[in-house]
Write a protein that holds these residues in place. Sequence first.
Motif, PDB file in Angstrom:
ATOM      1  N   TYR A  28      53.472  18.948  56.224  1.00 38.06           N
ATOM      2  CA  TYR A  28      52.161  19.526  55.895  1.00 38.06           C
ATOM      3  C   TYR A  28      51.105  19.245  56.966  1.00 38.06           C
ATOM      4  O   TYR A  28      50.028  19.850  56.943  1.00 38.06           O
ATOM      5  N   VAL A  54      52.157  21.433  45.695  1.00 39.54           N
ATOM      6  CA  VAL A  54      53.158  20.918  44.748  1.00 39.54           C
ATOM      7  C   VAL A  54      52.624  20.773  43.332  1.00 39.54           C
ATOM      8  O   VAL A  54      53.406  20.603  42.395  1.00 39.54           O
ATOM      9  N   LYS A  55      51.272  20.871  43.179  1.00 45.12           N
ATOM     10  CA  LYS A  55      50.709  20.754  41.825  1.00 45.12           C
ATOM     11  C   LYS A  55      49.829  21.945  41.452  1.00 45.12           C
ATOM     12  O   LYS A  55      49.920  22.456  40.339  1.00 45.12           O
ATOM     13  N   ASN A  65      48.862  19.301  50.616  1.00 50.32           N
ATOM     14  CA  ASN A  65      50.146  18.968  49.999  1.00 50.32           C
ATOM     15  C   ASN A  65      50.039  18.958  48.475  1.00 50.32           C
ATOM     16  O   ASN A  65      50.887  19.514  47.759  1.00 50.32           O
ATOM     17  N   THR A  66      48.975  18.336  47.970  1.00 49.43           N
ATOM     18  CA  THR A  66      48.798  18.253  46.514  1.00 49.43           C
ATOM     19  C   THR A  66      48.607  19.631  45.911  1.00 49.43           C
ATOM     20  O   THR A  66      49.149  19.936  44.831  1.00 49.43           O
ATOM     21  N   GLU A  89      59.677  16.931  45.962  1.00 45.82           N
ATOM     22  CA  GLU A  89      59.767  16.892  47.418  1.00 45.82           C
ATOM     23  C   GLU A  89      60.657  15.742  47.857  1.00 45.82           C
ATOM     24  O   GLU A  89      60.660  14.658  47.254  1.00 45.82           O
ATOM     25  N   PRO A 106      63.690  22.491  51.953  1.00 46.10           N
ATOM     26  CA  PRO A 106      62.390  22.307  51.320  1.00 46.10           C
ATOM     27  C   PRO A 106      61.499  21.403  52.181  1.00 46.10           C
ATOM     28  O   PRO A 106      61.980  20.661  53.040  1.00 46.10           O
ATOM     29  N   GLU A 126      52.290  24.978  41.710  1.00 45.63           N
ATOM     30  CA  GLU A 126      53.639  24.426  41.576  1.00 45.63           C
ATOM     31  C   GLU A 126      54.667  25.492  41.212  1.00 45.63           C
ATOM     32  O   GLU A 126      55.755  25.546  41.801  1.00 45.63           O
ATOM     33  N   GLN A 168      64.641  21.330  42.094  1.00 49.53           N
ATOM     34  CA  GLN A 168      63.372  22.022  41.958  1.00 49.53           C
ATOM     35  C   GLN A 168      62.236  21.044  41.648  1.00 49.53           C
ATOM     36  O   GLN A 168      62.401  20.049  40.935  1.00 49.53           O
ATOM     37  N   GLY A 169      61.055  21.381  42.232  1.00 48.20           N
ATOM     38  CA  GLY A 169      59.818  20.704  41.829  1.00 48.20           C
ATOM     39  C   GLY A 169      59.621  19.340  42.427  1.00 48.20           C
ATOM     40  O   GLY A 169      58.634  18.675  42.133  1.00 48.20           O
ATOM     41  N   TYR A 191      55.410  27.706  44.139  1.00 49.78           N
ATOM     42  CA  TYR A 191      56.200  26.988  45.149  1.00 49.78           C
ATOM     43  C   TYR A 191      57.643  26.789  44.685  1.00 49.78           C
ATOM     44  O   TYR A 191      58.595  27.023  45.446  1.00 49.78           O
ATOM     45  N   ASP A 192      57.812  26.364  43.442  1.00 51.14           N
ATOM     46  CA  ASP A 192      59.170  26.145  42.931  1.00 51.14           C
ATOM     47  C   ASP A 192      59.984  27.434  42.928  1.00 51.14           C
ATOM     48  O   ASP A 192      61.186  27.425  43.217  1.00 51.14           O
TER      49      ASP A 192
END
Length: 294
Positions: A236, A270-271, A266-267, A293, A230, A274, A290-291, A277-278
């Motif tokens: 990034y 992952v948000k 990056n934000t 970093e 991951p 999300e 999961q979820g 990505y997960d």
Amino acid sequence: MDCYDYDIYNEVPSLGQIAEAGLGIQDGTISHNPATHDGIALPGQAVHHPFLDIPRDQIVFAGRLYEKTSLQLVHLEHVHFAFVVPLEQQDRDVEEADEEGPEWVIMNATVYQQSNMIPPYEIGDWVLRTTKWQQPAQPAQPAPQNPAYVARPKRTMPPRSLVTDDENLQYLFDLPAADRQGIQIIEPSHKNPTRPGKTRGKTPRSSWAAAPRNYLFELVELAMRLLNRPLRFHDYEAITEALNREFRGKIVDGIAYAEKGVNPVNTYVVKGIEFRYDALVKHLFPHAKQGVEQ
């Protein structure tokens, strides 16, 4: 009188301009030598004009009569004169006698001198009317437009590496090794770059069109396959550089692409996306947490 006046040393138009204007010069040389007064040699044949079959011992310019002389252009050293060309239509209504006017005019490589022997209102209709030569206007160049982004076919993903790379993702990871030479790397800032005049110096918020969003997710998947793990925050930096390189200077959905910073990219991953990505992490690394970093 507003006309083209030329100092023989400084403001004589080029032969190319004279030929283009139909002033009777097709070739020749210009020699400016104040010491020897070589002056200007203007060989060549006259350019045909529909009115040039009219006798040209006399011409009319700005309502004034001019008579042909035997002078050469070189003889007009330090003398102001005007280049003239025949009027396309013999329309005397447009003529207005000038109180002064240049003493000398040049037409078809011939020097004419103003004559005061005949008043303007007595000049015959058969005398060729002329007008000042206007340098052809250069067409306005359209402002350069940024090209619209054309989406490339989705890349074929390589199989996941069998070796885990714990180093940060390297710049240009998205290019084959043979294509990396000569590519300029512009390292992204951590925040979105400010755009003067639009954000008033404040850090602008990111907006994501479909093409950059999909390409970003493609880069994320490629990076995880190459690293066999991951992503971490510093990965990034290379991802953001690749994203900006792909869209820099392009129009996306009618709007110029605004470069992204590392933190917003990056934000967003992952948000903002999300779940997507997960799901990718779970697919590539079923046993990874999961979820979160690392």
